[in-house]
Every structure is written in structure tokens, then in C-alpha cells.
Write a protein that holds these residues in place. Sequence first.
Motif, PDB file in Angstrom:
ATOM      1  N   ALA A  46       0.920  -1.362  -0.057  1.00  0.00           N
ATOM      2  CA  ALA A  46      -0.055   0.042  -0.001  1.00  0.00           C
ATOM      3  C   ALA A  46       0.905   1.487   0.142  1.00  0.00           C
ATOM      4  O   ALA A  46       0.518   2.408  -0.335  1.00  0.00           O
ATOM      5  CB  ALA A  46      -0.770  -0.051   1.249  1.00  0.00           C
ATOM      6  N   GLY A  47       2.039   1.190   0.509  1.00  0.00           N
ATOM      7  CA  GLY A  47       3.018   2.328   0.440  1.00  0.00           C
ATOM      8  C   GLY A  47       3.024   3.395   1.676  1.00  0.00           C
ATOM      9  O   GLY A  47       3.353   4.584   1.459  1.00  0.00           O
ATOM     10  N   GLN A  48       2.082   2.827   2.375  1.00  0.00           N
ATOM     11  CA  GLN A  48       1.737   3.786   3.635  1.00  0.00           C
ATOM     12  C   GLN A  48       2.713   4.200   4.276  1.00  0.00           C
ATOM     13  O   GLN A  48       3.175   5.204   4.775  1.00  0.00           O
ATOM     14  CB  GLN A  48       0.702   3.150   4.572  1.00  0.00           C
TER      15      GLN A  48
END
Lengths: 389, 67
Positions: free
Chosen positions: B13-15
Motif C-alpha cells: 500500500a506504500g503507507q
Amino acid sequence: MTTATFSMQRIDPYSPPAEHLRLQQEAPVSQVPWRNDTTIWAVTRHADVRTVLGDARFSSDRSLPGHPTFAGYTSASKLKNLIEMDPPEHTQQRVRVMGEFTVKKIAAMRPRIEQIVEETIDAMLASGTEADLVEALSLPVPSVVIAELLGVPFEDHSLFQENSAAFVEADATPEQRMAAMGALKEYIGGLVADRIERPGDDILSRQLAAGAPPEELTALGFLLLIAGHETTANMISLCVATLIDKPELLQQLRENPALLPGAVEELLRYFTIAEVGGLRLATADLEVGGVLIPAGDAVFALCNTANRDAEVFPEPNTIDFTRGARNHVAFGFGPHQCLGQNLARLELEIVLEAVIRRIPTLRFAGTFDDISFKEWGPNYGVYRLPVAW
Amino acid sequence: MQLTANRATCIGAGQCVFTDPDAFDQDDDGLVLVLRPEPAATEEIARATEAVHVCPSRSLRLVESAP
Ligand code: HEM
Ligand code: SF4
């Protein structure tokens, strides 16, 4: 037979339904009436929503008997797509595609998205001094972005855009909607078939090369469109409407454009438009916030209400561009957390920057009270946004 | 402190990268890479803690380094 259903009705367009907020205070995990005489567990606190969405035993598989579906939000295809799969099937497909949506790869799309936004605003401004912002800006931008992501050739853009707009058109009949959906699926299927013959530099070709079965890819392509088009469009409209309605917020962004990413994040939290993403089915007896939810029960993790949880977000009903809260659940939580979130953030930031810079006289053509909001979803938004400049 | 990631559960998700780009990156397949496995300054630890908290698949851990 009763028709009582958990209400999504809002009194105030800026607030989640009052009933959901009351539940959060008084009975944060509780059973409420749902469609067709059934019940559903409404989960309203931030921590509990993360518990539900973070645990795949709360299933996303809508083909399971008893899985709650939302009116107008039934499966678009007999073929399952990513958003309605559970692990390990879900993991396998998500891992195969997630490399396309990394922060860096999405950031590299910035110049092209800026160009798309400038051209769309050029066309809107050239059309006169009034427009429906939904039709002129909010819908076209994400549609073109997804078309390019999928590698839709330029000559097919208008066909793709017309059908994706028809699919979400407020006044469309169910038949018109089905026709648009059929046309889009057929088109995406054809695109996949074409990439098998002639691979290009696009997501579909790369997924084929990575071993994705063509029919699965058609479902994915269609999912990217339905998950990424109307959602982003609704957020664009809501953000612009908010900035016109609350000039003090607009002024903050004019004076300090560096606030923009924080503003986008805060408005994502504030509106949490994709709440139907929180529907699940318990596949085991599971405890949430001290309450036992039995296997087989339907669950609704209410992300919008969770994003107003005062224990996590101080002064939750204030729009604060400097809040810096990244733990909101506007993109969900857990394995299904939005795959396109970095793209959505980027599109919103670029659109808002361009609107503020290029249309300084933007105002409502009517009043804020004339706007009709999409309370019954599937996603929150506005049907039309008549503006003038 | 020791910052680790479980690449087997990461859903890309790349959070983490979004929250703390100095400490995290993603490889071409979207999987998390830890760039700063031993955050030490208070600010580094605070940001790493936030990233651990926001990771949707709970794939990140921050623990005391072994003495
Ligand atoms: C502001 C805009 C957006 C919002 C608020 C939003 C919200 C969400 C939410 C809440 C979920 C989780 C649903 C669930 O748990 O079942 C989700 C999933 C998803 N979104 Fe978004 N989304 C947005 C834009 C986009 C864009 C631009 C794309 C891609 C082009 C996209 C693609 C997806 C996909 C593929 C999933 C399913 C992921 C999975 O099941 O693993 N979304 N989105
Ligand atoms: S936030 Fe978690 S799931 Fe997302 S890329 Fe980082 S480690 Fe992976």
C-alpha cells in the motif's frame, strides 16, 4: 415484513449520519437492522474498525451466503475481482499487481496528470462562464488517468470516457447503466486480447507477462475503473464545494500552497466517501471491542464514523489542514486497503492546485444548499455541482 | 531501536513510504524495503512508530535493539 434498514441519511452534509455517531458513543459494536429483514453489526470506533478490516476472517467474498451487499453495489461480474476475494487468492493477485502502484511509480505520473488536468480546465473555461463541475472536471480527469493506466489507445478515449460517465450518470436508468457496463467490459476484454497479440508498455501487458490469466485481467481492469473513477470524482467535487463554501480554508491554501498534501489528507478523512468498502461477513466467532460476533453474521465497519473518533482525532469535526493524521481509514485498512491510494492523493492534489490557481473567481452557480448529496451511495459525493467563474 | 518488515505479508500500500520516506522504500514489485533499520534519534523513532501503526497489513515492527 419490515423494511427498516440502517439509515445512511445525513442531516448535515459535512457529518456522518447522526445515528452512527450516537452508536459510537453509546453502543460502539451493536446489531442494527439491515436490508431484507436481516441484521448487521455496526462497528463504529476507530480501533474496532481496524480490528475488523485487518482480519481477513471477516470475509470480503460476496459470493458467500449471507454476505451483506449494498443496494447498487452488487458484484459487477460473475468473475470475482480483487476486492471481493479473500486470502490466499487475494494475496496472490494483489502481490502480482501492487508493483504498479508504488509511491514512486505513481509520483512519476505527475507531469502527465498535470497535463490532463490543465487540458480539462482549458476546455471547461472555453465552454463559457458556467458549468457542472462534476461533468466538466471531476469525472473526466480520473477517467482519462485510468484509460492511460490501462493503455487505452488515444482514439478510443472518448468511447471509454463516455461509457464510464454513463455508468455513473445520476439520471441513468438501470438499463442504461448495464449497457454502459457491458460496453466497458467488452472493451476491456478486447484490450486484453489485443495485448496478448501485441504487448505494449502498460499494466495489462505487464500483468500478462507476469502470468495473469486474461479473464482475471479483464475483471481487474474493470475494477480499476469502478474503484478509481467515481470515488476520485466524488472527492474532487466535495473538495471544491468545501473550498467554495468555506473561504477561510481556500485562503489558507492560497497563502500557503505547501498545505495542499495535508489538506487532501484531511479532506479524505473528513468525507470518507467509500464507506461501503467496510462490509464483511464473519467466518468465525470473533471478538470486536469486547463483543462476540458469531460466525455467519454480517458486519459493517463504518469508516466514516471511525474517522470522527475523538479518541484518535482531537476535535474530529474540525477541518484542520495541519492535522497530519495518517492513520485515518478513508482508504480502508487491512489486506484490501486501497490499491490506488497514492494515485488518488496525487490526482486530488494536482486538481485542487490547478483549480485554485486558474479559476480565482470560482463560485457556486446556485448556493451550497442547492447541492444534492449522494447519501445512499454507493459512494458519498454530489450529483451535480453547478459553478460559475 | 530495530525496525523490521515482513515482506511476506506486505500488501504494497506504500503507507510506510508515504509516512516516512527516509526510512522506507518499495522495490519494483511494490514490496517494502527498510532503508533505516536502526532509527536512533527521537524524531526518527517517532516517525517509524507512526509508520508501524499505519501499515494496513501490520507488517512492520519496531523493537528495542538487543544489548
Ligand atoms: C479518493 C479516491 C478513493 C477512495 C476514497 C478509495 C477508497 C477505497 C477503499 C475504502 C477501499 C477498500 C475497500 C475494501 O476494504 O473492500 C479501496 C480499495 C480499492 N481501490 Fe480505492 N479508493 C479511491 C481511489 C482509487 C483509485 C484511483 C484506484 C485505482 C485506479 C483505486 C483502486 C482500488 C482497488 C483496486 C481496490 C481493491 C484493493 C483490494 O481489494 O486489495 N481506488 N479503495
Ligand atoms: S505500509 Fe505495510 S503493507 Fe504498505 S508497503 Fe509498507 S509494509 Fe507494505
